[in-house]
Design an enzyme around this catalytic site. Structure first.
Site, PDB file in Angstrom:
ATOM      1  N   ARG A 101       0.943  -1.251  -0.092  1.00  0.00           N
ATOM      2  CA  ARG A 101       0.124   0.093  -0.006  1.00  0.00           C
ATOM      3  C   ARG A 101       0.884   1.306   0.061  1.00  0.00           C
ATOM      4  O   ARG A 101       0.498   2.313  -0.391  1.00  0.00           O
ATOM      5  CB  ARG A 101      -0.865  -0.015   1.250  1.00  0.00           C
ATOM      6  CG  ARG A 101      -2.103  -0.717   0.833  1.00  0.00           C
ATOM      7  CD  ARG A 101      -3.005  -1.224   2.232  1.00  0.00           C
ATOM      8  NE  ARG A 101      -3.701  -0.138   2.469  1.00  0.00           N
ATOM      9  CZ  ARG A 101      -4.451   0.000   3.727  1.00  0.00           C
ATOM     10  NH1 ARG A 101      -4.699  -1.120   4.458  1.00  0.00           N
ATOM     11  NH2 ARG A 101      -5.180   0.920   3.979  1.00  0.00           N
ATOM     12  N   LYS A 197     -15.510   5.970  -0.808  1.00  0.00           N
ATOM     13  CA  LYS A 197     -14.911   5.716   0.445  1.00  0.00           C
ATOM     14  C   LYS A 197     -14.010   7.025   0.799  1.00  0.00           C
ATOM     15  O   LYS A 197     -13.223   7.367  -0.273  1.00  0.00           O
ATOM     16  CB  LYS A 197     -13.857   4.629   0.790  1.00  0.00           C
ATOM     17  CG  LYS A 197     -13.339   4.228   1.890  1.00  0.00           C
ATOM     18  CD  LYS A 197     -12.795   2.860   1.898  1.00  0.00           C
ATOM     19  CE  LYS A 197     -11.279   2.843   1.771  1.00  0.00           C
ATOM     20  NZ  LYS A 197     -10.900   1.371   1.786  1.00  0.00           N
TER      21      LYS A 197
END
Ligand code: R5P
Length: 323
Positions: A101, A197
């Site tokens: 990530r 989101k």
């Protein structure tokens, strides 16, 4: 039998994924290589192979889940050990790649740790890598050695197809996953919806649903579940928008902290994931609605093809038809 000058397959397992490695070993009909892996009092890790690997086609299977840094270091030390023992070729099989990530500088003065990890794997001596559902496809470009980035989504899709859900919709857990969710939906001939989101650090909130989920079975898809925050918010929002049942499909059950407890309490029909990361027993028992699909057939099939110098791509043609 030696193929392409790399000798026979020799297979080793790190301590991060011993059951998965054993399953791969049974499928390949290649025993796991004997070795000592010791963590000394000073936390230094030591690896010693029990037999020669000189000239052989070596595969080290190690996932980099918790304890992340120990498992990562153990992988690097294994690669170094195999290289220094004169293996003909070393392939790092990493079902879950940690730090994926951290793949861009999206704020000032931050690292790109996924690149650092790729560099370390190469510097340790890996000639190739095999991994599964990278957080971002671009991470492949951080490696300059050849690799096979596989996906477990066809496995998840096959499982969901068997359910013959009549009124269902695939839901991307966030907009970053939109394209993969669309591919998953196409695989199942289902419509797709998207959750908007917002994330600040480890905290996220689900704002809106784009698409029609009313009176439908919603299948949320994502690459990994870490704290569970994304899923908890998504499930609530989908019920607010009128979904009748919710399924959660994701590849990597990272399940940090109390994520298993949070997921275990969700009002959902089923969680479907894989064994790219082994869920510890104490977390597993909190998840009565979980189904774990094995990626061993996929990984062992690919290891065989890599060893034999056969196409890996042809295993996935039907799913990879969309971009
Ligand atoms: C983020 O971009 C990923 O695709 C997942 O949505 C995320 O890793 C899930 O994290 P958490 O479970 O902590 O919300």
């Amino acid at each position: 039998m030696a193929i392409f000058g790399y000798g026979d397959i020799v297979l080793y397992s790190g301590r991060g994924c011993q059951s998965l490695s054993s399953e791969i070993s049974s499928r390949l009909m290649v025993p796991l290589g004997g070795c000592d892996v010791i963590k000394f009092a000073n936390e230094n890790i030591f690896v010693r192979l029990h037999s020669s690997v000189r000239g052989q086609d070596a595969f080290i299977v190690q996932t980099t889940s918790s304890p992340v840094n120990d498992n990562l270091m153990e992988l690097l030390i294994f690669i170094d050990t195999l290289k220094r023992a004169s293996a003909g070729r070393v392939t790092a099989v990493i079902p879950y790649l940690a730090y994926a990530r951290s793949d861009k500088k999206d704020q000032p003065r931050v690292p790109i740790t996924a690149r650092l990890v790729a560099d370390m794997i190469q510097v340790a001596g890996a000639d190739r890598y095999i991994t599964l559902d990278l957080h971002a496809g671009q991470i492949q470009g951080f490696f300059s050695i050849p690799g096979d980035t596989l996906t477990a989504f066809p496995l998840l899709a096959d499982y969901m197809r068997e359910k013959n859900l009549d009124e269902a919709v695939v839901v991307a857990a966030d907009l970053g996953f939109a394209k993969k969710a669309r591919n998953f939906a196409m695989e199942l001939s289902l419509p797709v919806a998207f959750i908007e989101k917002r994330r600040t650090g480890e905290f996220s909130s689900a704002l809106t649903v784009i698409g029609d989920v009313k009176d439908k079975d919603a299948i949320i898809v994502d690459d990994e579940v870490n704290t569970g925050g994304t899923l908890v918010n998504a499930v609530q929002l989908l019920y607010d928008y009128g979904a009748r049942n919710v399924y959660c499909c994701f590849v990597h059950p990272v399940l940090s902290g109390n994520a298993a407890e949070r997921l275990g309490q969700l009002p959902i029909t089923e969680i479907v994931t894989t064994n790219s990361i082994e869920i510890p027993h104490e977390k597993f028992k909190l998840l009565p609605k979980i189904t774990i699909l094995s990626v061993a057939p996929l990984l062992s099939g690919v290891i065989n093809r890599v060893h034999e110098g056969r196409s890996v791509g042809e295993m996935f043609k039907p799913y990879h038809g969309y971009s």
